[in-house]
Design a protein around this motif. Structure first.
Motif: not given
Length: 393
Positions: A39-43, A84-88, A140-149, A175-178
């Protein structure tokens, strides 16, 4: 569902075996990475390239792939468009590291594991992994997941990836701190295990699979059938489970009478932090799982330096305390009246017979007595009815 023909089973099985044997020769390691999730954080995820794509009708051109992506982004809700773009981009990068046979699908798919959407990763037009993004709900739990890929690579991707993929994916995770959330390490005995799968059951009952003096959970499948058998030692809840199974029966069919036995050590990030070095040195981490794993690996002929994956000392007490709290709360709220009646009306001998010489509840059996004693002391000091249960790690 139509079952595959025997000839198809044998062909596919032989292809997999040849590939695994080639990997051994190339890497010099007997342990194969058979599944990977991280899992990678979107940031920290790669940003969508901003250049305007070149239109093309050739599906093999980079311009065509990018133009399809930009068109699709306009159909994705604003809240998910950046992800979506980041995940692609991440799916493209993972596919390129797996090798030329892999590519991201141009079609966005429905999500899995509570992610709203997924980009499938394909090999020969068959999905062998995916990259998920977006939350499936507004909790709330899913909101946290929304910030990950999330990246999920199946066994087919790991088996047929170009040699060197493990090290490349390890570097990408760094590199991505996954956060690596699952890594399966497989050891194959193509020509059979000495003593067969029955030997594994004997090892378990002899205490050879114990860890830290603790007897792990065991579960078997198809044992009475005598073919296609599996033994599961450990538990997913604890983040370390070993599945020993008759791989030849799975790949070639039971009539082939194959002796191929696989040890599949499944590490999860529950109570553990999984290092990217698992991808670089899988044999060390397989051998470090326990003395039993080290013995089996040495028997296979591997040279290794055992690398244990320690339980997170911060998470383990939280988990045992949460389980004890739940058990104690149930005792106070549900069973206390019955226990009080027994204490009042039974004689001492019968009451002691009721409350002693009993097995621990199933949820508490994976903890040792010292952990349980400390957890009970902590749990009983809480207001057992009004205070919420500590969150399980």
């Amino acid at each position: 569902m139509t079952r595959p023909a025997k000839a198809s089973l044998v062909t596919d099985g032989n292809t997999i075996k040849v590939r695994l044997e080639a990997e051994r020769r190339h890497t010099g390691s007997l342990v194969h990475v058979d599944w990977l999730r991280f899992t990678v954080r979107t940031r920290n995820a790669p940003l969508l390239r901003s250049e305007v794509p070149v239109e093309s009708d050739n599906i093999w051109d980079e311009g065509y792939r990018l133009s399809q992506l930009y068109k699709l982004l306009n159909e994705v809700p604003d809240c998910d468009r950046d992800s979506c773009g980041q995940a692609a981009e991440l799916a493209d990068r993972v596919a390129s590291l797996l090798g030329p046979d892999f590519a991201r699908s141009l079609t966005l798919g429905k999500g899995h594991d509570f992610y709203r959407h997924r980009w499938p990763i394909l090999r020969n037009e068959v999905e062998c992994g995916w990259v998920g993004f977006g939350a499936s709900s507004e909790s709330p739990r899913q909101a946290a997941q929304a910030s990950t890929i999330h990246v999920n690579l199946f066994g087919a991707a790991c088996t047929f990836a170009a040699f060197g993929w493990r090290e490349k994916l390890a570097d990408l995770c760094d590199e991505l701190k996954a956060d690596i959330t699952r890594c399966d390490l497989a050891l194959d005995f193509f020509d059979g295990l000495s003593g067969g799968i029955e030997r594994v059951a004997q090892d378990y009952h002899a205490g050879l699979c114990d860890v830290g003096g603790r007897r792990l959970k065991i579960r078997d499948v198809n044992w009475l059938k005598g073919r296609s058998r599996s033994i599961y030692i450990g538990s997913k809840e604890a983040g370390k489970e070993t599945n020993v199974y008759e791989k030849g029966d799975q790949l070639f069919g039971e009539d082939a009478d194959s002796n191929w036995v696989r040890f599949e050590l499944r590490y999860g990030n529950k109570l553990r932090e999984l290092s990217s070095d698992m991808l670089r040195r899988p044999a060390d981490f397989f051998g470090g799982a326990s003395d039993w794993h080290a013995t089996v690996l040495a028997e296979a002929g591997e040279t290794f330096t055992p690398e244990p994956v320690a339980t997170d000392g911060r998470l383990a007490p939280m988990t045992v305390e949460a389980e004890v709290f739940r058990n104690l709360k149930w005792s106070f709220q549900t069973a206390s009246a019955s226990i009080a009646a027994a204490f009042k009306f039974l004689g001492d001998e019968d009451f002691l017979r009721l409350v002693t010489a009993q097995k621990l509840p199933g949820r508490l059996q994976r903890f040792n007595p010292s952990e349980l004693k400390a957890a009970f002391s902590a749990a009983v000091s809480r207001p057992l009815v009004s205070e919420p249960c500590p969150a399980l790690a």
